[in-house]
Structure formats: structure tokens, C-alpha cells
Design an enzyme around this catalytic site. Sequence first.
Site, PDB file in Angstrom:
ATOM      1  N   ASP A 802       0.899  -1.286   0.071  1.00  0.00           N
ATOM      2  CA  ASP A 802       0.035   0.054   0.045  1.00  0.00           C
ATOM      3  C   ASP A 802       0.820   1.256   0.043  1.00  0.00           C
ATOM      4  O   ASP A 802       1.873   1.070   0.883  1.00  0.00           O
ATOM      5  CB  ASP A 802      -0.858   0.078   1.253  1.00  0.00           C
ATOM      6  CG  ASP A 802      -1.840   1.056   1.157  1.00  0.00           C
ATOM      7  OD1 ASP A 802      -1.672   2.296   1.597  1.00  0.00           O
ATOM      8  OD2 ASP A 802      -2.932   1.044   0.261  1.00  0.00           O
ATOM      9  N   GLU A 846      -4.664   2.486  -4.369  1.00  0.00           N
ATOM     10  CA  GLU A 846      -3.185   2.531  -4.361  1.00  0.00           C
ATOM     11  C   GLU A 846      -2.634   1.313  -3.653  1.00  0.00           C
ATOM     12  O   GLU A 846      -1.786   1.135  -3.231  1.00  0.00           O
ATOM     13  CB  GLU A 846      -2.659   3.618  -3.380  1.00  0.00           C
ATOM     14  CG  GLU A 846      -3.216   3.545  -1.973  1.00  0.00           C
ATOM     15  CD  GLU A 846      -4.497   4.081  -1.520  1.00  0.00           C
ATOM     16  OE1 GLU A 846      -5.431   4.272  -2.741  1.00  0.00           O
ATOM     17  OE2 GLU A 846      -5.150   4.380  -0.383  1.00  0.00           O
TER      18      GLU A 846
END
Length: 929
Positions: A802, A846
Site C-alpha cells: 500500500d 493505491e
Amino acid sequence: MTRDPGCGSWGPSGDADGDGQSNIHPLPSRKGPGPFKGRRAIVRANLLLAVMLLLAGLGLTAGLEQQDRYRLERAHLAEVQEALTQAGQRLSDALDKIVAQNRQIARTLPEGLSALPRLAQAATAAHPRLVSVVVARQLKIIFVSPELGNEPLIGLDYGLHPEFMGGINRAMQAGDTVSDAPVQLLQTERLGLIVRTPVYDPEGNDSAWGHVAMGVDLEGLLADTGLNTNTSSFHLAIRNRRSDGVIRTLVGNQALFERHHATVLFPVADTSWELAATPRIPMESVRSRAWLVRGLGVSLTLGSLLLFLWRRGVIDLAPPDPAWKGAQGMSLRTLLLMVALIPVPLLVGLAGWLSYSASRHAAILLEQRQVNELGGQLRDKISAFFDVPRRVASLNAEIIRAQLMNPDDPEALARFLVLQVRQQPFLTFLSLGTPQGEYLAASRPPQGSDRSLRLMERRGEDNQVQVYRVDDLNRRGNLVAEGSASFDPRHRPWYTQALESNSLKWYPPARYQVFPSSPAYDTLGMGMSVPLYDSHRRFVGVLTADVALSHLGQFLQEQMAGLDGVAFLAEEKGALLATSGDEKVFDLKDNARLSVDHSLDPHIRAAGTRMAQTLLPEGTAMLDVDGESHLLDWQTLSLPDGPRLRLGIILSEARLAGPVEQAFRTVGYLTFALWLLGIILALFATHALAQPLLALSRWARRLAKGDWQAPPPLESPIHEVVSLTHTLESMADHLRRNTEGLEERVAERTLALEAANRKLEALSVTDGLTGIANRRHFDEVAAAEWSRAERAAQPLTLMMLDVDFFKLYNDHYGHPTGDTALQRVAAVLAGAARRPGDLAARYGGEEFVLLAANTDRAAALVLAEKIRQGVWDLAVAHPSSPYGRLTLSIGLALRDSQGPDTLKALLARADDALYRAKAAGRNKVEAGD
């Protein structure tokens, strides 16, 4: 009705002569297969037979060439076998006699040592290549015969020479005579053989008393028995097999035993010797015989092929049709043959030449790379070669300065110098000259067969240099000779150079003057000298350590052995230091050095001219020497605080002749075969094209004469001929062409549709923004890899990744910049997932995932850290992050024998690890339990 060529001009009613009557007669029907299909079958059969005849002829030619070469090799091999058998018998007899003599001496030892000198002298007199007869009590040598020349063996303790302990232990364990080869003889440093027989306690118990050893000059013995590898007419290799199964190669290349070779076997004590030889066949005779066989084979193949085509009617030697008299131009068949046959050999020959040129260019590039690598290796080895005198001179200067050795104790100093020369095989002289003109040196003769160590000493200014041998304890032995009466170390270049520089300094190459009458020192020496000071800075003399340039020449010769080339080393101004050839680099008559430009070797002269034309310190170039091409590679070697040297390597392009000639021969065979095949196809094609036209012409003439019942000619592949003979078939032909065109269009549309489907399929599994796999593709691959890991019981690593504070990044820079950042992160992931079974995918927003098959925990952590560091190294600015740049948090989970048991659980564990990585401050890698 339209006009039909060859059938008259037809009006609307079909009345050709205007009498109102129809002149049209139906053409004869051609139902059933008729003669056309039978004719096509005959053409196909003839074509197949012609191709088979061509291939059979070329195959027979290649087979005859190989058979002729095989018979030539067998004939040479039979000659080699006979010569090898005779030489092997001589070698076996000589070694058997030495073994018997060794055993005889061993049997007499328990009775006493009184008869030993007589037996030893008789043995050395009977066997010229018997260098030494040695008796050892336990491991200490107590008797050496003859002593002259064998001083290094006097008092030798085998316990300090592990290279000999293997043979001694074998003899003691076997209780019988053993042979040990190959060994380097201590007294001559030549290739040798040692025969040992154990001797037991004369009181009758089984304890070992010692052993008798005989050293044999194996190089000289091989030359005496006709097995000199440098002059014999065959390649030779010798190996022996010990009773314990160990195989050692004595002479030659071990690969020779893997080829078809002549062989001789005979026992030597406890070993079995095997001699292998292959003939040296002159390549000129092989090539000439090969071209003779090729010429005969090709001629017979071509003649047989022409005869077959003539008998089958493909080549028509009949006179031309009388109707052609007065006609202009050439026949259609001649024109087609010219169009078919003239370009074929040109195109095939051009393709062959391009293939040959490409092969030759690739071989030259490969050779350039190899010679450059060889030059680099030689440069490193020569640097190590010249580093020996520097290290030795520096060490001795420090020892004298620290008073670890007293220069006023000549006996201890002499042993110390000899010990160092013994330990440094490349070192020729280690000398000390004093201000009073005294001289002390340890030396290894650089030339000749006797390379045993020497001790040279000059005491006082008016005395000659005394040359002594030394024993194994580095003590002074017998006086060998006296050196030059005019030698004074204070006048030598190494002495004056050290005084001028007052430091450790290289001195220029100079001829050895201490023993000028000895051919063993008839060469140049080069090294470093240093002034010696004691701890009170009192000058005590000059020490020099040097290497003989003949050693360097021998080293270059060994490195270039079998490469068909020349290597040389020269000073920057061109003066030669050493070459791999036999030429001298020093003119003894004129007392002058030889330069590269004045070398006796034309290859070195050409290389010197080429290197003088450029200022580059290193490079590669092609040379033309006596009409032959050679490859030159030169490099620069800078000695520390010393001269700059140039190393040149010259290799003949003829080394590429074998592979390139093979490629050229293959291309030649292929070119000739394709040309003949083109001739056959052209003859059949022109025959098939011209015959229907000739038949149509004859049929048209018969129709012009009113013979309407004449049958139409046979079918032809020419549309115009078919149109002339079958007007009604034009519609069917038109439909056939339309159908074929439609099929082609359908095929094109099908290919386009398949391409579109493939593109859609690729898009369906690829993330549109980052270009890596999407979540759907990840789910499919993850399920498959999970199943495979379960079947193979292999680990499977899953990482969830992430981008830290990515929302703040988007808020600050905007979504286009954020998309670019995601693309750069995806590129790092894609670079890490390169193995089969690895997959990097965008999981959403993301978030990314990475799947690594067959990866354990340690490797997974290394990979995760590499990815995290890779994103860190992107140095993408992120003002809203505490790290100031874009970072990545990674959580990984591992599927192994301890769980988890489902893919879903593995994902949950990776997600939990990701959560812990973020909770720990982000820009971290965390692994699941």
C-alpha cells in the site's frame, strides 16, 4: 458470341463464311479422369524421382568424402599405432629395468650399506636418465648418488615436503615398489618420475626401516624412446592409473583419450600406464582429396540427372517445329528457362555468400572478445610476475631495518636469501652488494636443464665470485664454478640506481654479468633494488630482487601454447622484454637490445608499426602479414613507480579457418543443391507450361484445316489456354476465382477478429493505468498457484502493498500526478516479479499485491525489502509524508507446511501484516505469523 482466338471469327449466328449455315461443331466431351490426371501423376512421379536422384547423389558424395577421410585417418592411425607400440615398448623396457634395479638395491640394504655406492653407480651408469639414487632412513635422506647435481637432496627431510609423502605412504602400505608421477624433480625442476621400494627392519620384524627412491628425468626418457611431443608425427598423451583408482595425466591433453586414438598399455610397478596418440594429418592433403571427391561426385550426380531428364522427355533434343521457320524471337520454353535459371544461382549464391560473411564476421567478433579476455588475463599474470621482486625487496629492507637479520652474519644471511628464492619460483636473483664490494646472492638459473639453486659469494674487492650449490637445508654445498673476475656489484645498474634514488626503484633490463660464461645466465634481468639501512640509519648495502626475462618468455610461451599466435612484452619506447617465440631480445654480439621494429618475427614488427600509428594505450586491430590476416590486441601495463609496458597478442585468423571452412562447405553444398533443384523445377515447369501451348497450336492448325473432330488438347494450368480450348469453362473459372477471393477475404476477416479477441483478452487481465495485472487476473493466477503449491508441497508467498499517505499525495499534486506515481510504483513491482510463477497486480486504488511461487520466508523478506527500497529510491517527493518522499508499506504472508490452509486465509494474514506495517509507522515490511 465473342471472338475465340484460334477458332475463327464468329458472328452472332455462328456463321463463319456467311452462307447462313452454322459452322459450329461441338468439341469432343472429356468425361472421366481421361489422360490429364494420368499425365499429372507421371509429372509428379518424374519430379519426385529427379529430386530423389539429386539428394541421393549429394548424399553419396558427402558419404564418400567422409569415408575417404575416415580411411585416410585409419591409415595414418595404423602408422601411429605401429610407431607408438615400438616407442611404448622401449619406454616400458627402460622403466622395468629401473624398477628392477630399485628392487635389487632395496633387497641388499638389510645386509648393510657397504655395497650401496657400487650398486648406485652401476644403476646411474646403466640408465642415462636416472638422475638420482636415494636411500632414506625413515623420512630423512642418508645417501644420495651421485652427489654432484643432487645437492638439494642431501639431508632432505621428506616430512617437510608433503608433495612426496603420498608416494612414500603408498609404498609403505603396499609393502612393494610403487611409482609416483608426475613430479617436479627438486634438483632440476623438470618433469620426473620417482620409483620407491620400502625397506624393512633387518632384524625380521615388520617395522619400516626406510625406502630406496630413484628419480628419473621423464622428459628426457620420453625423448630417448621416441615420444618427444614437440617433434613426433603424432599428438601424444600419457596417463597412469594407480592401484587405488586415481588417474593422473603425465603428458599431453586428457581430452585426447576421448577421441579415436592409438593406444598402448603397460604396467610400471603398482601403476598402469596408458599412451594415447592421434596422427598429425597435413590439412592440405585432406582438403585436396576432399575437393577431388566432391568434384567427381557432383559430376556423376549432374550427368545422371541430365540423362534421367532426357530419358523422361523433360529435356527435348528434337529439332524445332517446321512451322516456326522464319518466326522472330525465341521460344517460350527458352525464355522461361532463362528467366528461371539465371537468377536462381545468383540469388542462392548471394544468400550463401551473405551467410558465409555473417558467420565469418561473427567468428571474428568472438575471436576479438576472446583475445581481449586473454590479454586481460595475461596482463594480470604479468603484473603478479613483476610484483614478486617488489614484495621481496621491500620485505628484506624492512627486515634489515628492524634488525631481524644481521647483514654482518653472511652465513645466516645466505641461508635466508636461498630460502626466499626457493619459495619464489619466478625469482632469479636475490642479491646484496656492500659498499666494500662484497657480494652475496641466491639464484635460480633461468635457462638450461639444471635449475637447482645456487649461492654466489664474493668476499673482498679482489676476489672472484664463487658459485656453490645448496642443499635442502639451504646450506652451502659443492663449488660449481667461479664467476667473472671483473664483477663488482657497485658498478651494476641496480646498485647505482638505488643510490641515486635512495628508495625502492625499478632498474632497466641488463645482461647478467656475475657468471657471463655460463649459458644458464645468458639472458637479461630486470627487477627492483633498494638501499639498506640499519636501525641507526647506517648504510649497509644495496639489495636487489630480479626476474630473468627468459622466465617471462617461457611464461608467455606456456600461455600461448596451442593458440597458433605470438605474444610479446615491450617497453613503451619499443624495446623488447620477452616474446613467446624462440628469438632473443638481446643481441650478444652488438651488446644491444632489440626493439619491436627490428624483431626477427614479422608479426611483431607489423604489430609495432600498427601500435606506433595510434596513441591509444590499448586496442584491437587486424594485421596483414605475408598475405595472411591476423588479429592484434595490445594493452598497457604500468608498474608501480616504474616503466610502462605494452603487452601485445597476435592470433592468426587461420584459427577460424576450420569452423568457417565448414560453414562455407555447408553453404556450398546447399547452394549447389538448391541450384540443381531450381534447374529441375525450371525444366519441369517450362515443360508443363510449353507443352499445352504447343498442343493448342497443333489443335488450332487442325481446326483451321476443317478437322472439327480433333479432340481438344489436354488440360493446362494457363488460363488463356483453357479459355481458348473451353470457352464455356470461363464462367466456372470466374466463379472459382471469386470463391477463392471470398475465402481469402474471409480468412483475412477471421485473422483480424482473432487479433481483436486476443487484444480484448489482454485488456481484460491488465490494469489500464499501471500496465500490470488487474485484480481479476490476480485471482485466477493466485488460485492456480495455490493449487500447484499444495500439490508440490512448496511455499507460496503473498505480499500486500500500500502506498503510504497516497490520498494526501493526490490532494497535494492532483490525480494526474498521482496516476504517474502509481505507474512508477507498478514498474518497481513488475521488475521484482520476473520469475515464472511470480505476478505483480494492482489490487485496487493505491493497493498492490505480489505473488511469489516457491519462495521461503527468508527470500520473501529479501524480496519485500528490495521492493520497499526500490520505491524509496524513486525519490518521489511527498511533502505530506513524514518521510518527505513516496513510501510503501508491505505485509507478507507465507503458505507453508504450517498453514494457512486456504487462499482466503493467506490474503487475510497478508492484510493483517500490512495493517501492522502501517501501524508501525509505515515504510515498513511486516511478515505474518
